[in-house]
Design a protein around this motif. Structure first.
Motif, mmCIF file in Angstrom:
data_model
loop_
_atom_site.group_PDB
_atom_site.id
_atom_site.type_symbol
_atom_site.label_atom_id
_atom_site.label_comp_id
_atom_site.label_asym_id
_atom_site.label_seq_id
_atom_site.Cartn_x
_atom_site.Cartn_y
_atom_site.Cartn_z
ATOM 1 N N ARG A 1 -1.093 6.230 -1.009
ATOM 2 C CA ARG A 1 -1.403 5.591 0.271
ATOM 3 C C ARG A 1 -0.120 5.409 1.062
ATOM 4 N NH1 ARG A 1 -5.541 2.388 2.308
ATOM 5 N NH2 ARG A 1 -4.899 0.822 3.805
ATOM 6 N N TRP B 1 -4.107 0.404 -5.734
ATOM 7 C CA TRP B 1 -4.079 -0.566 -4.640
ATOM 8 C C TRP B 1 -5.495 -1.041 -4.313
ATOM 9 C CZ3 TRP B 1 -5.942 -1.143 0.347
ATOM 10 C CH2 TRP B 1 -5.285 -2.075 1.162
ATOM 11 N N GLU C 1 -2.883 4.828 -4.481
ATOM 12 C CA GLU C 1 -3.965 4.240 -3.692
ATOM 13 C C GLU C 1 -5.092 3.694 -4.561
ATOM 14 O OE1 GLU C 1 -6.322 5.214 0.378
ATOM 15 O OE2 GLU C 1 -6.372 6.783 -1.139
ATOM 16 N N ASP C 2 -5.460 4.428 -5.618
ATOM 17 C CA ASP C 2 -6.536 3.947 -6.486
ATOM 18 C C ASP C 2 -6.198 2.582 -7.070
ATOM 19 O OD1 ASP C 2 -7.941 6.205 -5.967
ATOM 20 O OD2 ASP C 2 -7.568 7.170 -7.905
ATOM 21 N N LEU D 1 -7.186 8.200 4.038
ATOM 22 C CA LEU D 1 -7.124 6.933 3.339
ATOM 23 C C LEU D 1 -8.508 6.300 3.188
ATOM 24 C CD1 LEU D 1 -4.014 5.381 5.127
ATOM 25 C CD2 LEU D 1 -4.077 6.802 3.079
ATOM 26 N N TRP D 2 -8.578 5.344 2.263
ATOM 27 C CA TRP D 2 -9.810 4.595 2.046
ATOM 28 C C TRP D 2 -10.164 3.772 3.276
ATOM 29 C CZ3 TRP D 2 -12.787 1.888 -2.025
ATOM 30 C CH2 TRP D 2 -12.964 2.672 -3.172
ATOM 31 N N THR E 1 -3.992 10.683 -3.650
ATOM 32 C CA THR E 1 -3.933 9.468 -4.477
ATOM 33 C C THR E 1 -2.825 8.531 -4.046
ATOM 34 O OG1 THR E 1 -2.525 10.643 -6.043
ATOM 35 C CG2 THR E 1 -4.892 10.583 -6.494
ATOM 36 N N ARG F 1 1.235 11.655 2.763
ATOM 37 C CA ARG F 1 1.682 10.379 2.237
ATOM 38 C C ARG F 1 3.194 10.371 2.094
ATOM 39 N NH1 ARG F 1 -3.057 10.559 3.111
ATOM 40 N NH2 ARG F 1 -4.704 9.717 1.810
ATOM 41 N N SER G 1 0.806 -1.225 0.000
ATOM 42 C CA SER G 1 0.000 0.000 0.000
ATOM 43 C C SER G 1 0.836 1.273 0.000
ATOM 44 C CB SER G 1 -0.952 0.006 1.211
ATOM 45 O OG SER G 1 -0.210 -0.023 2.414
ATOM 46 N N GLN G 2 2.038 1.238 0.564
ATOM 47 C CA GLN G 2 2.873 2.437 0.581
ATOM 48 C C GLN G 2 3.862 2.482 -0.578
ATOM 49 O OE1 GLN G 2 4.344 4.121 4.238
ATOM 50 N NE2 GLN G 2 3.084 2.768 5.466
#
Length: 217
Positions: A217, A86, A83-84, A159-160, A215, A200, A78-79
């Motif tokens: 993560r 992921w 993010e989209d 974050l999501w 965007t 981020r 994730s890092q």
């Protein structure tokens, strides 16, 4: 035919959730109800969840989703990614698991339907078959809904939220903000302050940078 339809209907929930018609006291595989022979089709090794209602069930749903999420080989990336991308990868992983389980049970159902079609001589028998199919499709909707991600913004950052869409607790991305890239900014924070960081951290080669981008993560 009506009696057989009712029998299969009672077995469908276990079949979709576990890949077995019975799990207690022993696991009973999905065999032909006429020949007791198994069929050759891959099934998901993961437990899924069907049903709803009550606090205990909500906890079980979130626990099941966490296990499925952790089984994804991209979970720890994730890092290191947008993010989209992921979230899209995680969503595809969950869809693949569910689709495999559905295909497995659908084939089992289809193998037992020819007996219905041969035996169904009246409108009542045909209605039983239709009701069975509708029940199966309804369980599929339930099954898919239980692995659908929330997608709202986490209550502690940007974050999501990766809890289920119907979760009851606060939005959460199920992780902390501890930077894996060892940014000086993050290293200076106390452990209990990691979640307060809303930027981020992304590594570009040997350079560590803090980027304020939704965007990432």
């Amino acid at each position: 035919a009506s009696h057989r339809a009712q029998l299969i209907s009672t077995l469908l929930a276990n079949a979709l959730a576990f890949g077995y018609t019975e799990i207690d006291p022993e696991h009973e595989p999905l065999n032909s109800l006429d020949t007791d022979m198994p069929f050759d089709l891959p099934d998901t090794p993961h437990r899924l969840l069907i049903g709803g209602g009550g606090g205990d069930w909500s906890v079980s749903r979130e626990r099941t989703l966490t296990v499925l999420r952790m089984a994804w080989d991209g979970h720890a990336s994730s890092q290191y990614t947008i993010e989209d991308g992921w979230v899209a990868g995680l969503t595809q992983h969950l869809d693949n698991i569910v689709n495999l389980g559905i295909a497995y049970v659908r084939e089992w159902l289809n193998q037992n339907l020819p007996w219905f079609q041969a035996a169904a001589g009246g409108s009542g028998s045909h209605a039983s078959i239709d009701e069975l199919k509708c029940h199966f499709e309804g369980l599929i909707v339930d099954l898919r809904g239980n692995v659908q991600l929330c997608g709202m913004t986490c209550g502690r950052g940007q974050l999501w939220c990766v809890r289920s869409q119907a979760h009851e607790a606060a939005h959460d991305f199920q992780s902390d903000h501890l930077c894996v890239h060892e940014c000086d900014f993050c290293l200076a924070l106390e452990p209990e302050e990691h979640w307060t960081c809303t930027v981020r951290c992304v590594r570009f080669g040997l350079v560590r940078r803090h980027l304020v981008l939704n965007t990432l993560r």
